[in-house]
Design an enzyme around this catalytic site. Sequence first.
Site, PDB file in Angstrom:
ATOM      1  N   HIS A 125      59.108  36.750 -29.234  1.00 22.93           N
ATOM      2  CA  HIS A 125      60.566  36.596 -29.223  1.00 22.93           C
ATOM      3  C   HIS A 125      61.230  37.838 -28.650  1.00 22.93           C
ATOM      4  O   HIS A 125      60.695  38.940 -28.765  1.00 22.93           O
ATOM      5  CB  HIS A 125      61.072  36.388 -30.663  1.00 22.93           C
ATOM      6  CG  HIS A 125      60.838  35.009 -31.187  1.00 22.93           C
ATOM      7  ND1 HIS A 125      61.207  33.893 -30.491  1.00 22.93           N
ATOM      8  CD2 HIS A 125      60.270  34.574 -32.339  1.00 22.93           C
ATOM      9  CE1 HIS A 125      60.875  32.815 -31.190  1.00 22.93           C
ATOM     10  NE2 HIS A 125      60.303  33.196 -32.306  1.00 22.93           N
ATOM     11  N   CYS A 184      61.923  35.575 -23.716  1.00 23.77           N
ATOM     12  CA  CYS A 184      63.120  34.904 -23.193  1.00 23.77           C
ATOM     13  C   CYS A 184      64.078  35.925 -22.589  1.00 23.77           C
ATOM     14  O   CYS A 184      64.182  37.055 -23.060  1.00 23.77           O
ATOM     15  CB  CYS A 184      63.834  34.155 -24.315  1.00 23.77           C
ATOM     16  SG  CYS A 184      62.875  32.782 -24.934  1.00 23.77           S
TER      17      CYS A 184
END
Lengths: 208, 273
Positions: A125, A184
């Site tokens: 993440h 991301c």
Amino acid sequence: MHKKYKFKGKAFVTYVALSFLFVCVFIVIIYFGLNHTIRKYTNIINTVAIKESKNDRKVKFDNAQKKMTSIPSYGSKYGTIKIDKINLDLPLYYGDNEEILSYGIGHYAGSYFPGEGGSVILAGHNDPGYFEKILELGNNDKIVLDLNYGKFDYQIYETRIVSENDLSAFPIQDNEERLILYTCYPLGVGHKTERFVVYAHRVGETDA
Amino acid sequence: MRKFKKLVGYILGFISSVLLTILVLLFVFKITIFNQNYVLQKLEDNNYYEEVTKSIKRDMGNSLMSSGLDKSILDGIFKDGDIKVDIKGFIASIYTGSKYKVDTDSLKKKLNSNIDEYLKEKGLEATDKKSLETYVDGVVKIYKDGINIYGYLDGVISSFAKISTYTDMFIGFIIVFIIVCLVVIRKWVHKRYSGVVCLSSSLMLLYFRWFIYDGIDFKNIIIISDSFSKVIRKVLIDVGDKVIIVSMVLLIISIVLNLNNSLFKIKRIRKSL
């Protein structure tokens, strides 16, 4: 009137023997008829769905063949990833589902293991405490994978921003060992349509 | 002719044993996995609702980190009790074969209202409204995924109720077939042959249970999430235990039937006066 009891053991033994004969036929049918199918599905379950128990599954790497002979259980921690430049020291898990990524860095199960000479794809993440700071990495920065079967050093040669649907950015190949980290992109509110990708090749020969 | 009848009788005996084994397995599934009350009880016993609530709150908290917003925007967007109601509704839909719609309108409304309030308080303005909407949709999806187990059971829902109905039909058919077999066997082999069928079935059940459970490490199984896996583990272990219990009962019945018939024969001796 007296009652006399007579032992008829022969009939008893016959019935028990007949029962065992039926069971033997049943076992033969199961073994030769369904064994392959049942074992196939239990192997799938064991590979995908069994987490590492306290008595860990022994991870084995064959140095001669450069191949894993016993892989970690899916969802189990099997090492750490360290990047000194950004003070990153995180646990590395085999698998990359949502639950695993909440614990640390996930290793995409469709890619190779470090040491096997192919693409190793790791995901994390982009939050603080995960891969947020890999955006600060550049060429020649070092990455170390400290695993329970050896230590592997990598050096970054490229970083890239790609579309979330660009699969060519994550090639699965076995010509050379490549470490690919991704997260991301960009940071901030909302759904991310891009990925920040770091490419590194293996440096030196470390113990495995 | 007599030998042929006996041979057919033995074959029917074997088939009856196998069918009795299958019947017991189906019956165990019927009272466990295919029983809604049993499943709900297992969820309750394993604190499934609390685990899912924790997991949803944790995932929503994680999503917050990259949003730049404060955790206060998640305050009061749903009640803990709502999750239990939704999960129960979802489980009920599996057993009825219907679709359960998780109502997230109030959650979305409250979240949007919290975000507006937060931005107003901080004197901020949301320049990228589309991105914010996508974030809100993401939070709603986390709630829905927590309820319906990430959509992995969507395929099961449509067929579960049908499987349960077919199981009932199959159980009925097997019972009739076994009765017919036992009647034939009684005439062609021996009137007390049912003890053999019970004994064989009991041993087959024990073997089958060992065969399946030996291959899978049920105690460490993890599927989709920890909370879901905990319930699955308990159910599978319970099913295995029930199979053992029934096989023991069959074993006892077979011993009684065999003992009654073959071990002792009471001979009445008239004492002449």
